[in-house]
Design a protein around this motif. Structure first.
Motif, PDB file in Angstrom:
ATOM      1  N   ALA A  46       0.790  -1.077   0.030  1.00 46.24           N
ATOM      2  CA  ALA A  46       0.058  -0.035   0.069  1.00 46.24           C
ATOM      3  C   ALA A  46       0.761   1.224   0.042  1.00 46.24           C
ATOM      4  O   ALA A  46       0.687   2.303  -0.821  1.00 46.24           O
ATOM      5  CB  ALA A  46      -1.169   0.113   1.264  1.00 46.24           C
ATOM      6  N   TRP A  47       1.930   1.163   0.830  1.00 44.20           N
ATOM      7  CA  TRP A  47       2.679   2.467   1.003  1.00 44.20           C
ATOM      8  C   TRP A  47       3.560   2.450  -0.606  1.00 44.20           C
ATOM      9  O   TRP A  47       3.412   3.675  -0.905  1.00 44.20           O
ATOM     10  CB  TRP A  47       3.767   2.093   1.922  1.00 44.20           C
ATOM     11  N   LEU A  48       4.038   1.578  -0.930  1.00 43.88           N
ATOM     12  CA  LEU A  48       4.526   1.563  -2.329  1.00 43.88           C
ATOM     13  C   LEU A  48       3.553   1.902  -3.487  1.00 43.88           C
ATOM     14  O   LEU A  48       3.921   2.930  -4.146  1.00 43.88           O
ATOM     15  CB  LEU A  48       5.189   0.345  -2.898  1.00 43.88           C
ATOM     16  N   SER A  49       2.150   1.578  -3.560  1.00 44.84           N
ATOM     17  CA  SER A  49       1.444   2.090  -4.400  1.00 44.84           C
ATOM     18  C   SER A  49       0.988   3.635  -4.189  1.00 44.84           C
ATOM     19  O   SER A  49       0.755   4.151  -5.200  1.00 44.84           O
ATOM     20  CB  SER A  49       0.113   1.096  -4.370  1.00 44.84           C
ATOM     21  N   PHE A  50       0.708   3.712  -2.997  1.00 41.48           N
ATOM     22  CA  PHE A  50       0.230   5.153  -2.852  1.00 41.48           C
ATOM     23  C   PHE A  50       1.178   6.315  -3.127  1.00 41.48           C
ATOM     24  O   PHE A  50       0.952   7.387  -3.645  1.00 41.48           O
ATOM     25  CB  PHE A  50      -0.437   5.389  -1.406  1.00 41.48           C
ATOM     26  N   PHE A  51       2.528   5.911  -2.507  1.00 39.12           N
ATOM     27  CA  PHE A  51       3.581   7.150  -2.516  1.00 39.12           C
ATOM     28  C   PHE A  51       4.569   6.855  -3.730  1.00 39.12           C
ATOM     29  O   PHE A  51       5.059   7.893  -3.978  1.00 39.12           O
ATOM     30  CB  PHE A  51       4.411   7.067  -1.191  1.00 39.12           C
ATOM     31  N   HIS A  52       4.520   5.838  -4.236  1.00 39.33           N
ATOM     32  CA  HIS A  52       5.577   5.755  -5.320  1.00 39.33           C
ATOM     33  C   HIS A  52       4.915   4.776  -6.285  1.00 39.33           C
ATOM     34  O   HIS A  52       5.637   4.089  -7.279  1.00 39.33           O
ATOM     35  CB  HIS A  52       6.925   4.796  -4.773  1.00 39.33           C
ATOM     36  N   GLY A  53       3.469   5.107  -6.837  1.00 37.95           N
ATOM     37  CA  GLY A  53       2.964   4.441  -7.851  1.00 37.95           C
ATOM     38  C   GLY A  53       3.558   4.600  -9.048  1.00 37.95           C
ATOM     39  O   GLY A  53       3.531   3.923 -10.199  1.00 37.95           O
ATOM     40  N   ASN A  54       4.233   5.678  -9.044  1.00 41.48           N
ATOM     41  CA  ASN A  54       4.821   6.542 -10.595  1.00 41.48           C
ATOM     42  C   ASN A  54       5.858   5.293 -10.791  1.00 41.48           C
ATOM     43  O   ASN A  54       6.105   4.899 -11.852  1.00 41.48           O
ATOM     44  CB  ASN A  54       5.293   7.768 -10.447  1.00 41.48           C
ATOM     45  N   LEU A  55       6.671   4.883  -9.800  1.00 39.35           N
ATOM     46  CA  LEU A  55       7.704   3.913  -9.978  1.00 39.35           C
ATOM     47  C   LEU A  55       7.454   2.610 -10.536  1.00 39.35           C
ATOM     48  O   LEU A  55       7.901   1.884 -11.582  1.00 39.35           O
ATOM     49  CB  LEU A  55       8.750   3.871  -8.783  1.00 39.35           C
ATOM     50  N   LEU A  56       6.132   2.112  -9.824  1.00 32.79           N
ATOM     51  CA  LEU A  56       5.577   0.840 -10.354  1.00 32.79           C
ATOM     52  C   LEU A  56       4.924   0.819 -11.779  1.00 32.79           C
ATOM     53  O   LEU A  56       5.156   0.240 -12.544  1.00 32.79           O
ATOM     54  CB  LEU A  56       4.431   0.641  -9.348  1.00 32.79           C
ATOM     55  N   CYS A  57       4.340   2.125 -12.064  1.00 28.21           N
ATOM     56  CA  CYS A  57       3.818   2.114 -13.425  1.00 28.21           C
ATOM     57  C   CYS A  57       4.815   2.241 -14.327  1.00 28.21           C
ATOM     58  O   CYS A  57       4.609   1.764 -15.540  1.00 28.21           O
ATOM     59  CB  CYS A  57       2.729   3.512 -13.227  1.00 28.21           C
ATOM     60  N   SER A  58       5.902   2.978 -14.155  1.00 27.84           N
ATOM     61  CA  SER A  58       7.002   2.948 -15.335  1.00 27.84           C
ATOM     62  C   SER A  58       7.641   1.791 -15.338  1.00 27.84           C
ATOM     63  O   SER A  58       8.638   1.958 -16.567  1.00 27.84           O
ATOM     64  CB  SER A  58       7.937   3.995 -14.584  1.00 27.84           C
ATOM     65  N   ILE A  59       7.322   0.743 -14.715  1.00 31.54           N
ATOM     66  CA  ILE A  59       7.782  -0.560 -15.260  1.00 31.54           C
ATOM     67  C   ILE A  59       7.236  -1.171 -16.576  1.00 31.54           C
ATOM     68  O   ILE A  59       7.602  -1.786 -17.405  1.00 31.54           O
ATOM     69  CB  ILE A  59       7.632  -1.722 -14.243  1.00 31.54           C
ATOM     70  N   PHE A  60       5.844  -0.674 -16.810  1.00 31.95           N
ATOM     71  CA  PHE A  60       5.046  -1.028 -17.803  1.00 31.95           C
ATOM     72  C   PHE A  60       4.867   0.048 -18.898  1.00 31.95           C
ATOM     73  O   PHE A  60       4.705  -0.347 -20.106  1.00 31.95           O
ATOM     74  CB  PHE A  60       3.805  -1.459 -17.355  1.00 31.95           C
ATOM     75  N   SER A  61       5.276   1.438 -18.413  1.00 31.50           N
ATOM     76  CA  SER A  61       5.326   2.345 -19.622  1.00 31.50           C
ATOM     77  C   SER A  61       6.087   3.588 -19.406  1.00 31.50           C
ATOM     78  O   SER A  61       6.280   3.830 -18.068  1.00 31.50           O
ATOM     79  CB  SER A  61       3.790   2.758 -19.765  1.00 31.50           C
ATOM     80  N   ASN A  62       6.608   4.123 -20.433  1.00 35.17           N
ATOM     81  CA  ASN A  62       7.359   5.235 -20.334  1.00 35.17           C
ATOM     82  C   ASN A  62       6.712   6.564 -20.650  1.00 35.17           C
ATOM     83  O   ASN A  62       7.205   7.722 -20.581  1.00 35.17           O
ATOM     84  CB  ASN A  62       8.658   5.234 -21.167  1.00 35.17           C
ATOM     85  N   ASP A  63       5.445   6.509 -21.096  1.00 35.59           N
ATOM     86  CA  ASP A  63       4.663   7.725 -21.465  1.00 35.59           C
ATOM     87  C   ASP A  63       4.211   8.054 -19.975  1.00 35.59           C
ATOM     88  O   ASP A  63       3.526   7.596 -19.167  1.00 35.59           O
ATOM     89  CB  ASP A  63       3.330   7.022 -22.076  1.00 35.59           C
ATOM     90  N   PRO A  64       4.513   9.457 -19.842  1.00 31.08           N
ATOM     91  CA  PRO A  64       4.306  10.303 -18.490  1.00 31.08           C
ATOM     92  C   PRO A  64       2.828  10.355 -18.344  1.00 31.08           C
ATOM     93  O   PRO A  64       2.353  10.278 -17.096  1.00 31.08           O
ATOM     94  CB  PRO A  64       4.806  11.634 -18.663  1.00 31.08           C
ATOM     95  N   GLU A  65       1.675  10.395 -19.290  1.00 28.69           N
ATOM     96  CA  GLU A  65       0.344  10.488 -19.082  1.00 28.69           C
ATOM     97  C   GLU A  65      -0.248   8.889 -18.676  1.00 28.69           C
ATOM     98  O   GLU A  65      -1.030   9.047 -17.624  1.00 28.69           O
ATOM     99  CB  GLU A  65      -0.332  10.917 -20.255  1.00 28.69           C
ATOM    100  N   VAL A  66       0.602   7.903 -18.966  1.00 28.05           N
ATOM    101  CA  VAL A  66       0.028   6.454 -18.842  1.00 28.05           C
ATOM    102  C   VAL A  66       0.673   6.490 -17.202  1.00 28.05           C
ATOM    103  O   VAL A  66      -0.306   5.931 -16.411  1.00 28.05           O
ATOM    104  CB  VAL A  66       0.601   5.579 -19.582  1.00 28.05           C
ATOM    105  N   VAL A  67       1.629   6.749 -17.039  1.00 24.04           N
ATOM    106  CA  VAL A  67       2.419   6.793 -15.570  1.00 24.04           C
ATOM    107  C   VAL A  67       1.509   7.250 -14.646  1.00 24.04           C
ATOM    108  O   VAL A  67       1.029   7.160 -13.505  1.00 24.04           O
ATOM    109  CB  VAL A  67       3.814   7.038 -15.754  1.00 24.04           C
ATOM    110  N   SER A  68       1.210   8.664 -14.891  1.00 21.43           N
ATOM    111  CA  SER A  68       0.231   9.514 -14.183  1.00 21.43           C
ATOM    112  C   SER A  68      -1.129   8.791 -13.771  1.00 21.43           C
ATOM    113  O   SER A  68      -1.557   8.791 -12.733  1.00 21.43           O
ATOM    114  CB  SER A  68       0.360  11.054 -14.703  1.00 21.43           C
ATOM    115  N   ALA A  69      -1.602   8.459 -14.951  1.00 24.50           N
ATOM    116  CA  ALA A  69      -2.880   7.871 -14.713  1.00 24.50           C
ATOM    117  C   ALA A  69      -3.058   6.646 -13.950  1.00 24.50           C
ATOM    118  O   ALA A  69      -4.063   6.245 -13.258  1.00 24.50           O
ATOM    119  CB  ALA A  69      -3.662   7.691 -15.951  1.00 24.50           C
ATOM    120  N   GLY A  70      -1.864   5.785 -14.072  1.00 24.80           N
ATOM    121  CA  GLY A  70      -1.782   4.555 -13.402  1.00 24.80           C
ATOM    122  C   GLY A  70      -1.643   4.836 -11.904  1.00 24.80           C
ATOM    123  O   GLY A  70      -2.158   4.124 -11.095  1.00 24.80           O
ATOM    124  N   TRP A  71      -0.551   5.980 -11.694  1.00 22.81           N
ATOM    125  CA  TRP A  71      -0.574   6.024 -10.299  1.00 22.81           C
ATOM    126  C   TRP A  71      -1.838   6.758  -9.604  1.00 22.81           C
ATOM    127  O   TRP A  71      -1.980   6.464  -8.474  1.00 22.81           O
ATOM    128  CB  TRP A  71       0.520   7.229 -10.178  1.00 22.81           C
TER     129      TRP A  71
END
Length: 169
Positions: A46-71
């Motif tokens: 939960a801590w990783l997802s909430f505070f560092h979701g951008n890092l988790l999402c960047s595993i799957f995409s480099n698109d900043p909009e996708v990473v932002s939406a995923g986070w």
């Protein structure tokens, strides 16, 4: 969700063995320990997802909009991590005790009577937010935790007492 799911499935077998052997104290202890282990791991996720979701999402995409939406979605998911750590273990306990119809009923009710309507309602709030839509999942999980706790306290314990009293020793 994989850890609480796996713990719940493993607990079902362990609890079934102990329930069948009338060692309910061991079954209850397994439920408690399963929830504790699952909960600690859920807090980390939960801590990783909430505070560092951008890092988790960047595993799957480099698109900043996708990473932002995923986070944005993962912030709602972070809450779900905590609730699933409890009700998946409780479902394993109930499955081990033979309460499979209850597990099915509360799961279907949580999905169709809570998750779907909350998703729909949240999608109508403008501006549409993946965080708000994502809240449907933890809302459903919270509902399931409440139902499981209620069932454990008021129904399952009475059935266990009857089970212990009705069997020949």
């Amino acid at each position: 969700m994989l850890v609480p799911s796996a713990l719940g499935q493993a607990m079902a077998a362990f609890i079934a063995q102990n329930y069948g052997a009338k060692k309910l104290d061991r079954a209850h202890a397994a439920l408690r320990y399963g929830i504790e282990v699952s909960f600690v791991l859920a807090l980390i996720m939960a801590w990783l997802s909430f505070f560092h979701g951008n890092l988790l999402c960047s595993i799957f995409s480099n698109d900043p909009e996708v990473v932002s939406a995923g986070w944005e979605y993962l912030k709602a998911y972070a809450l779900d991590c905590i609730f699933t750590s409890i009700f998946f273990c409780m479902n394993g306990y109930f499955n081990g005790c033979g309460e499979t119809k209850f597990v099915m009923a509360q799961s279907i009710t949580g999905a169709f009577c809570v998750r779907v309507p909350v998703s729909y309602l949240m999608s109508k709030i403008q501006p549409v937010s993946l965080f708000r839509i994502g809240l449907a999942t933890p809302a459903s999980s919270l509902f399931q935790v409440i139902v499981c706790v209620f069932y454990l306290v008021f129904v399952s314990r009475k059935k266990e007492k009857h089970y212990m009293d009705s069997t020949v020793k």
